[in-house]
Scaffold this active site. Sequence first.
Site, short mmCIF file in Angstrom:
data_model
loop_
_atom_site.label_atom_id
_atom_site.label_comp_id
_atom_site.label_asym_id
_atom_site.label_seq_id
_atom_site.Cartn_x
_atom_site.Cartn_y
_atom_site.Cartn_z
N ASP A 67 -36.61 -4.29 8.93
CA ASP A 67 -37.02 -3.24 8.33
C ASP A 67 -36.61 -1.71 8.78
O ASP A 67 -35.96 -1.64 9.66
CB ASP A 67 -38.73 -3.46 8.34
CG ASP A 67 -39.08 -3.43 9.90
OD1 ASP A 67 -38.56 -3.19 10.85
OD2 ASP A 67 -40.23 -4.15 9.99
N ASP A 136 -52.61 -6.37 13.05
CA ASP A 136 -52.96 -6.79 11.81
C ASP A 136 -52.45 -8.18 11.33
O ASP A 136 -52.82 -8.77 10.41
CB ASP A 136 -53.26 -5.85 10.79
CG ASP A 136 -51.64 -5.38 10.34
OD1 ASP A 136 -50.66 -5.92 10.81
OD2 ASP A 136 -51.54 -4.65 9.46
N HIS A 138 -49.04 -8.50 10.96
CA HIS A 138 -47.92 -8.30 10.05
C HIS A 138 -46.74 -8.97 10.96
O HIS A 138 -46.65 -8.77 12.09
CB HIS A 138 -47.98 -6.86 9.57
CG HIS A 138 -47.37 -5.83 10.40
ND1 HIS A 138 -48.12 -4.68 10.45
CD2 HIS A 138 -46.48 -6.11 11.61
CE1 HIS A 138 -47.57 -3.95 11.60
NE2 HIS A 138 -46.62 -4.65 12.21
N GLU A 143 -47.62 -6.54 5.21
CA GLU A 143 -48.92 -6.31 5.57
C GLU A 143 -49.84 -7.21 5.08
O GLU A 143 -49.40 -7.92 4.14
CB GLU A 143 -49.62 -4.72 5.48
CG GLU A 143 -48.42 -3.47 5.81
CD GLU A 143 -48.97 -3.24 7.29
OE1 GLU A 143 -49.48 -4.44 8.10
OE2 GLU A 143 -48.95 -2.00 7.84
#
Length: 256
Positions: A67, A136, A138, A143
């Site tokens: 990313d 979280d 991810h 997400e």
Amino acid sequence: MDVIIVNDNIEGCKLGAKIIADIVRRKNNAVLGLATGKTPIPLYDELVRLHNNESLDFSNVTSFNLDEYYKVPFTNEGSYHYFMNHHLFSKINIKKENTHVPNGMVDDVERECIEYEESIKKHGGIDIQLLGIGRDGHIGFNEPSCSLASRTRLEALMEDTREANISDFGKLELVPYYAITMGVGTIMEAKEIVLLAFGESKQDAVKGLVEGAISSMCPASILQMHPNVKIIIDNVAAKKLTKVDFYKAKFKITRL
Ligand code: PGA
């Protein structure tokens, strides 16, 4: 899914580096999927050490990063282009033209994402994908609530993710709101996956990843469906797992 529990992040990163180095040695033109974040830095240090001291040769290696932030210049120290050059690319003999990091500076994001996917395919797919995991759950910047079949695209970052990355930009207001990320579907096509997670802040994410139900609310949980995944975690990140004895016993018969 092999869950490998180590004493600390240094031991875990050395193990991760060994797994990657074995592939680079075995397959002359290996294609590596690389990750950024604080977690893999000691792993990159170890790859650099193996290059310097044990002749690990990256001259025929190709890499694809997961990313990159949207509209953050490559010269910005928070960008993942900067990160990769700083921690790895400038310190080993990988050819610059063989390294790929999504270009978050383009105007035509859709085309960039399509071409990124095509380039991975053209190189025969990713032999081994390195992953961290967000608090979280991810992976990449996929997400919670994202499609578990998603491809490379522009994604919005959750507030918690932006907060976790403050140190890269100095203050929250400077942390980008968007990033280009490989999709979960893209990641799942890698032939092998190694995920690293260390410390207390990753306990819930690791629990969801290893022992939770598969759900887009913990995108990493889809890795349960991948045939060749190693999860390398320390004792602290493993705290909420209920089957630790089993994972440890299984590791004794795991071939690395
Ligand atoms: P970290 O990030 O290594 O900085 O904890 C991991 C991630 O967000 O994937």
